[in-house]
Scaffold this motif. Sequence first.
Motif, PDB file in Angstrom:
ATOM      1  N   VAL A   1      -2.786   1.756   5.009  1.00  0.00           N
ATOM      2  CA  VAL A   1      -1.961   2.958   5.001  1.00  0.00           C
ATOM      3  C   VAL A   1      -1.781   3.398   6.450  1.00  0.00           C
ATOM      4  CG1 VAL A   1      -1.808   5.392   4.310  1.00  0.00           C
ATOM      5  CG2 VAL A   1      -2.709   3.686   2.714  1.00  0.00           C
TER       6      VAL A   1
ATOM      7  N   ILE B   1       1.652   0.793   3.364  1.00  0.00           N
ATOM      8  CA  ILE B   1       2.255   2.064   2.961  1.00  0.00           C
ATOM      9  C   ILE B   1       2.382   2.946   4.194  1.00  0.00           C
ATOM     10  CG2 ILE B   1       1.884   4.199   1.646  1.00  0.00           C
ATOM     11  CD1 ILE B   1       0.463   2.543  -0.463  1.00  0.00           C
TER      12      ILE B   1
ATOM     13  N   LEU C   1       2.766   3.481  -7.047  1.00  0.00           N
ATOM     14  CA  LEU C   1       2.576   2.881  -5.732  1.00  0.00           C
ATOM     15  C   LEU C   1       2.122   1.425  -5.839  1.00  0.00           C
ATOM     16  CD1 LEU C   1       0.920   5.849  -3.812  1.00  0.00           C
ATOM     17  CD2 LEU C   1       3.229   4.948  -3.510  1.00  0.00           C
TER      18      LEU C   1
END
Length: 377
Positions: free
Chosen positions: A16, A54, A129
């Motif tokens: 992330v 992400i 997600l």
Amino acid sequence: MDAAAQDVLRHARRIVVKVGSSLVTNEGRGLDEAAIGEWCRQLAALAQDGRDVIMVSSGAIAEGMKRLGWATRPQELNELQAAAAVGQMGLAQMYETKLRENGLRSAQVLLTHADLADRERYLNARSTLLTLLALRVLPVINENDTVVNDEIKFGDNDTLGALVANLVEADVLVILTDQKGLYTADPRKDPAAKFVHVARAGEAELEAMAGGAGSSIGRGGMITKILAAKRAARSGASTVIAWGREPDALLRLARGESIGTLLVAPTQKEQARKRWIADHLQLRGAVLVDEGAVAKLVGEGKSLLPIGMTAVDGEFSRGDVIAVRDPSGREIARGLANYASAEARLLCRRPSAEIERLLGYMAEPEMIHRTNLVVTR
């Protein structure tokens, strides 16, 4: 950086990346197309290398102000929310364009802290997600500033980045900022301040180094990043705090290069998740299972399937932690329910192939998946 720390980054499969407003908007002057293009190029390269990536991005309000011709940030909440709504269009468009130029599809996901505090919405967001990642689509996440107030007031996307890392069970959270990383003291005031290359996330002295939670430095500054790393570590994600303008920062980090400050999570992912489940003091309900299911769960480490369930106690929702009890009523395990109690009652003694016919949909083939189950016997 020692070899173990290098391995944290080199072997990270799910990453992330959180980037702050000052970087995305070139210190508030509207979206920085060149900078976003560079990050998107690196994100695409990581995705092509087989990594799940992400992006958590700030910048909607600053871009909205530019589009509306506002020179100063408004004070009224409704005007901030309007700016966010206008700016979100440009932010999504910019990421879509730059990622597409690098051969990568993107999706916009707007979240609030409330979405991640409610367990059912948490699971829905997680499912979305993970599906996007499986489809090789890069999610670009921002706070839904048009419907919240405290997130706008404090502007703390560092916390959102940590929550997303927990949500998808990321290996690493990378916080790109306008600072090189963490120092033992403010280097502008203390010439003896030393740069912190590696430390353990959650150590109390890190918060003191960052200025303390109540300091002027702390509001939206380094302290929010230290606290975000502490939060991310609870699910086993290590955190890197690095300068966002460092050339090829993401690619070099993925090679294990020492850039910025690495805060290593002291717990492994599975341990952290299962510890959270095991530590629940109040359980909403329970399912009773037959001896065959007991053998599968305890002896073979399998998931709990509906066909092994004989009865349901209590009232619970999807995502609640529930107990699994053997025929004598003794707890043998606990875990996250994939179905609410009313649905679970309909599924008892039924094969997974009948779930959709019975409920009209199928969230998961298991009542409790083995990755969300802790044996307590």
